[in-house]
Enzyme design. Structure first.
Site, PDB file in Angstrom:
ATOM      1  N   TYR A  92       0.845  -1.202   0.000  1.00  0.00           N
ATOM      2  CA  TYR A  92       0.000   0.000   0.000  1.00  0.00           C
ATOM      3  C   TYR A  92       0.876   1.247   0.000  1.00  0.00           C
ATOM      4  O   TYR A  92       0.603   2.223  -0.676  1.00  0.00           O
ATOM      5  CB  TYR A  92      -0.910  -0.005   1.239  1.00  0.00           C
ATOM      6  CG  TYR A  92      -1.971   1.063   1.174  1.00  0.00           C
ATOM      7  CD1 TYR A  92      -3.197   0.796   0.572  1.00  0.00           C
ATOM      8  CD2 TYR A  92      -1.751   2.332   1.704  1.00  0.00           C
ATOM      9  CE1 TYR A  92      -4.169   1.773   0.484  1.00  0.00           C
ATOM     10  CE2 TYR A  92      -2.720   3.314   1.621  1.00  0.00           C
ATOM     11  CZ  TYR A  92      -3.937   3.035   1.019  1.00  0.00           C
ATOM     12  OH  TYR A  92      -4.905   4.004   0.937  1.00  0.00           O
ATOM     13  N   PHE A 112      -9.119  19.208 -25.002  1.00  0.00           N
ATOM     14  CA  PHE A 112      -9.452  17.788 -25.080  1.00  0.00           C
ATOM     15  C   PHE A 112     -10.738  17.630 -24.255  1.00  0.00           C
ATOM     16  O   PHE A 112     -10.946  18.375 -23.302  1.00  0.00           O
ATOM     17  CB  PHE A 112      -8.314  16.921 -24.527  1.00  0.00           C
ATOM     18  CG  PHE A 112      -8.616  15.459 -24.665  1.00  0.00           C
ATOM     19  CD1 PHE A 112      -8.672  14.874 -25.921  1.00  0.00           C
ATOM     20  CD2 PHE A 112      -8.902  14.673 -23.552  1.00  0.00           C
ATOM     21  CE1 PHE A 112      -9.013  13.537 -26.071  1.00  0.00           C
ATOM     22  CE2 PHE A 112      -9.229  13.340 -23.698  1.00  0.00           C
ATOM     23  CZ  PHE A 112      -9.290  12.763 -24.951  1.00  0.00           C
ATOM     24  N   THR A 113     -11.574  16.654 -24.635  1.00  0.00           N
ATOM     25  CA  THR A 113     -12.898  16.534 -23.989  1.00  0.00           C
ATOM     26  C   THR A 113     -12.821  16.550 -22.457  1.00  0.00           C
ATOM     27  O   THR A 113     -13.527  17.312 -21.804  1.00  0.00           O
ATOM     28  CB  THR A 113     -13.587  15.221 -24.416  1.00  0.00           C
ATOM     29  OG1 THR A 113     -12.652  14.155 -24.270  1.00  0.00           O
ATOM     30  CG2 THR A 113     -14.058  15.300 -25.864  1.00  0.00           C
ATOM     31  N   ASP A 157       0.173  19.030 -21.429  1.00  0.00           N
ATOM     32  CA  ASP A 157      -0.489  17.719 -21.486  1.00  0.00           C
ATOM     33  C   ASP A 157       0.391  16.834 -22.364  1.00  0.00           C
ATOM     34  O   ASP A 157       0.466  17.018 -23.582  1.00  0.00           O
ATOM     35  CB  ASP A 157      -1.895  17.870 -22.071  1.00  0.00           C
ATOM     36  CG  ASP A 157      -2.642  16.533 -22.181  1.00  0.00           C
ATOM     37  OD1 ASP A 157      -1.990  15.483 -22.142  1.00  0.00           O
ATOM     38  OD2 ASP A 157      -3.882  16.558 -22.325  1.00  0.00           O
ATOM     39  N   LYS A 189      -1.754   6.032 -22.859  1.00  0.00           N
ATOM     40  CA  LYS A 189      -1.148   6.320 -24.170  1.00  0.00           C
ATOM     41  C   LYS A 189       0.363   6.331 -24.006  1.00  0.00           C
ATOM     42  O   LYS A 189       1.034   5.408 -24.441  1.00  0.00           O
ATOM     43  CB  LYS A 189      -1.664   7.645 -24.694  1.00  0.00           C
ATOM     44  CG  LYS A 189      -3.145   7.554 -25.031  1.00  0.00           C
ATOM     45  CD  LYS A 189      -3.879   8.792 -24.668  1.00  0.00           C
ATOM     46  CE  LYS A 189      -5.369   8.590 -24.821  1.00  0.00           C
ATOM     47  NZ  LYS A 189      -6.108   9.775 -24.461  1.00  0.00           N
ATOM     48  N   ARG A 197     -15.746  12.501 -33.477  1.00  0.00           N
ATOM     49  CA  ARG A 197     -15.080  13.644 -32.849  1.00  0.00           C
ATOM     50  C   ARG A 197     -15.627  14.897 -33.525  1.00  0.00           C
ATOM     51  O   ARG A 197     -14.993  15.515 -34.360  1.00  0.00           O
ATOM     52  CB  ARG A 197     -13.557  13.559 -32.984  1.00  0.00           C
ATOM     53  CG  ARG A 197     -12.927  12.406 -32.238  1.00  0.00           C
ATOM     54  CD  ARG A 197     -12.628  12.620 -30.757  1.00  0.00           C
ATOM     55  NE  ARG A 197     -13.720  12.569 -29.806  1.00  0.00           N
ATOM     56  CZ  ARG A 197     -13.571  12.314 -28.507  1.00  0.00           C
ATOM     57  NH1 ARG A 197     -12.394  12.059 -27.995  1.00  0.00           N
ATOM     58  NH2 ARG A 197     -14.595  12.311 -27.696  1.00  0.00           N
ATOM     59  N   PHE A 210     -21.245  12.142 -25.159  1.00  0.00           N
ATOM     60  CA  PHE A 210     -20.827  11.253 -26.241  1.00  0.00           C
ATOM     61  C   PHE A 210     -20.541   9.838 -25.754  1.00  0.00           C
ATOM     62  O   PHE A 210     -20.642   8.886 -26.518  1.00  0.00           O
ATOM     63  CB  PHE A 210     -19.594  11.825 -26.967  1.00  0.00           C
ATOM     64  CG  PHE A 210     -18.383  12.008 -26.090  1.00  0.00           C
ATOM     65  CD1 PHE A 210     -17.466  10.989 -25.929  1.00  0.00           C
ATOM     66  CD2 PHE A 210     -18.166  13.205 -25.421  1.00  0.00           C
ATOM     67  CE1 PHE A 210     -16.350  11.156 -25.122  1.00  0.00           C
ATOM     68  CE2 PHE A 210     -17.048  13.378 -24.611  1.00  0.00           C
ATOM     69  CZ  PHE A 210     -16.140  12.351 -24.460  1.00  0.00           C
TER      70      PHE A 210
HETATM   71  C1  LIG Z   1      -6.547  10.532 -23.592  1.00  0.00           C
HETATM   72  C2  LIG Z   1      -6.133  11.896 -23.297  1.00  0.00           C
HETATM   73  C3  LIG Z   1      -6.397  12.459 -22.049  1.00  0.00           C
HETATM   74  C4  LIG Z   1      -7.171  11.733 -20.965  1.00  0.00           C
HETATM   75  O1  LIG Z   1      -6.546  10.551 -20.583  1.00  0.00           O
HETATM   76  P1  LIG Z   1      -7.361   9.305 -19.950  1.00  0.00           P
HETATM   77  O2  LIG Z   1      -6.297   8.404 -19.454  1.00  0.00           O
HETATM   78  O3  LIG Z   1      -8.159   8.703 -21.074  1.00  0.00           O
HETATM   79  O4  LIG Z   1      -8.221   9.845 -18.863  1.00  0.00           O
HETATM   80  C5  LIG Z   1      -5.967  13.763 -21.841  1.00  0.00           C
HETATM   81  N1  LIG Z   1      -5.313  14.449 -22.784  1.00  0.00           N
HETATM   82  C6  LIG Z   1      -5.050  13.936 -23.999  1.00  0.00           C
HETATM   83  C7  LIG Z   1      -4.314  14.747 -25.010  1.00  0.00           C
HETATM   84  C8  LIG Z   1      -5.449  12.643 -24.305  1.00  0.00           C
HETATM   85  O5  LIG Z   1      -5.182  12.158 -25.521  1.00  0.00           O
END
Ligand SMILES: *Cc1c(COP(=O)(O)O)cnc(C)c1O
Length: 481
Positions: free
Chosen positions: A80, A132-133, A222, A265, A388, A454
């Site tokens: 932990y 980004f969303t 980001d 990613k 998108r 979405f």
């Molecule tokens: C996917 C993504 C996010 C959010 O990441 P999650 O792990 O899906 O929550 C934020 N910024 C960018 C540019 C992304 O491609």
């Protein structure tokens, strides 16, 4: 890394890995795919993978892991608090991203939640190259709004501009002068996800940094797609043509006060994080990790995934690893373009982006051309892309629709997952659909969630166009799946 040339002169992306574990796919008949669309509200997020052939929904958490990542997961130190796995991850973050202080979170949007919670106050404006969303959802959740400051070139579908993700420097300075004291930070997204995965240049990031310094505003990066943005800097920005991916990534991150990322990613694992060299900033956010995520040495990430993230971060530095997804995307984009399909160019990162505004020019934005095209492509191929466009937008405070600048269907190319013949299948079915595009009709909402609609929203076709499209498919393909 030298380009691998074919004797026949064709530009073909070559897999620089071999498959040793495989997963069976399901290519079900078109009649079943039609049923699946009705069951899933014509929303590709709501399809089951038992009905999906090529899953090009997203590159989030769907990338192929390496043998070394899997091996590392077996040695995870489950604890932990104070896990050795976490200490290895901290070191990888410092080695690869150049930041000493690291806060783990369960995925990218959790980092956005913490950053917005601490820094965004009601009425604030966050300038960014593009939203980004999930970043938008968190900033607006805390009462802020966004200003998207791209050059006009970013919205040109068929362009040769190498860096369509560049921040508009003059507009940035103008906004800061108009909004003194109202800007909590500037946000730069490495490869603007929603407008075609388009990168920014290192020179542009330096220019943004200079403005941030001049007005003493924090710069937040980001870095979810930073590996591929760095790869395209290497390929497209002459100053860096002899640099390594690692050197370019470090040059990018050292310009930012705060760096956050989705490890779904970056590093082809799961999880995420926020990192910085500024101890005061680290302290401002630290307490929210145990509140929202988990203890500071795991942040809601499984310890095994922490090991996979560590190895995956180091693998980001390997050009043979990081070049795979962009080179397959470039192949797909160019192949579609040659067949006349309108697609965002130049090729960017994370996927190919088809311009539904052109393909479905006969469908008004009120009937969601990109959502309709994504549904139609699934129907005729079993390929699951993602809308998108306006469905991915949110309504304004008065509840009115806000139509998207671009109506795109994104076909994500997860890292090292698909083979070239699968990519050729995408090209083939998309070309057929383009030639029969007049058969695609619109969609309307029957269930609309108030937040991030979405994901779970339900729609239905405005006519019997899916049945007509299916009939044409049967005519041209006979009994083919
Ligand atoms: C996917 C993504 C996010 C959010 O990441 P999650 O792990 O899906 O929550 C934020 N910024 C960018 C540019 C992304 O491609």
């Amino acid at each position: 890394m030298a380009e691998i040339k074919f004797y026949n002169g064709q530009k073909i992306p070559l897999e620089l890995h071999k498959a040793r574990i495989v997963q069976k796919l399901h290519l079900v008949p078109i009649e079943r795919r039609l049923e699946a669309l009705y069951e899933g509200g014509f929303n590709t997020f709501r399809l089951n993978t038992s009905d999906v052939f090529l899953d090009m929904l997203t590159d989030s958490g769907t990338n192929a892991m390496s043998d070394n990542q899997l091996a590392a997961m077996m040695q995870a130190d489950d604890a932990y608090a104070g896990s050795q796995s976490f200490i290895r991850l901290q070191k990888a973050v410092e080695d690869v991203l150049g930041k000493k202080y690291y806060l783990p979170v369960h995925q990218g949007r959790a980092a956005e939640n913490i950053i917005s919670n601490v820094y965004v106050k009601k009425g604030n404006i966050v300038p960014m190259n593009y939203h980004f969303t999930t970043a938008m959802a968190h900033i607006t959740q805390y009462g802020g709004s966004m200003a998207e400051l791209l050059y006009d070139e970013a919205y040109v579908v068929d362009s040769s501009h190498p860096f369509k993700g560049n921040m508009h420097i003059e507009k940035l300075e103008e906004l800061i002068q108009q909004q003194p004291g109202n800007i909590p930070f500037i946000r730069m997204e490495a490869s603007t996800n929603l407008i075609g995965g388009q990168p920014f240049s290192l020179q542009n990031l330096r220019d943004v940094r200079a403005i941030a310094d001049k007005y003493k505003i924090k710069l937040v990066l980001d870095a979810s797609l930073i590996g591929e943005n760095a790869y395209l800097i290497l390929k497209r920005e002459p100053e860096f043509k002899s640099s390594s991916i690692g050197e370019i990534i470090k040059k990018m991150t050292e310009l930012a006060d705060l760096v956050y990322f989705s490890a779904r990613k970056l590093s082809s694992s799961r999880g995420g994080g926020i990192c910085t060299n500024n101890h005061a900033l680290y302290k401002e956010m630290e307490t929210l990790v145990p509140l929202f995520e988990g203890f500071l040495t795991y942040g809601g990430i499984s310890i095994r995934e922490i090991e996979a993230m560590t190895v995956g971060l180091y693998e980001t530095l390997d050009e043979t690893v990081i070049s795979q997804s962009p080179s397959f995307i470039e192949y797909l984009v160019n192949a579609l373009h040659e067949k006349g399909v309108p697609v965002i160019r130049p090729a960017g990162v994370l996927g190919a982006h088809i311009d539904a505004m052109q393909v479905c020019a006969h469908i008004p934005q009120t009937q969601y051309p990109a959502g309709a095209l994504a549904a139609a492509l699934f129907l005729v191929s079993g390929i699951r892309g993602m809308e998108r466009g306006s469905i991915s937008n949110q309504r304004d405070e008065q509840g009115n629709e806000t139509y998207a600048d671009m109506e795109l269907v994104r076909l994500a190319v997860p890292r090292r997952v698909f083979t070239l013949s699968q990519i050729k299948y995408v090209e083939d079915r998309m070309t057929w659909l383009y030639q029969n595009r007049h058969l695609i009709g619109g969609l309307k909402f029957v269930y609309e969630p108030p937040v991030l609609r979405f994901f779970m929203g339900g729609l239905e076709p405005t006519s019997d166009w899916p049945q007509q499209l299916m009939a044409q498919f049967r005519k041209d393909f006979g009994d083919s799946l």
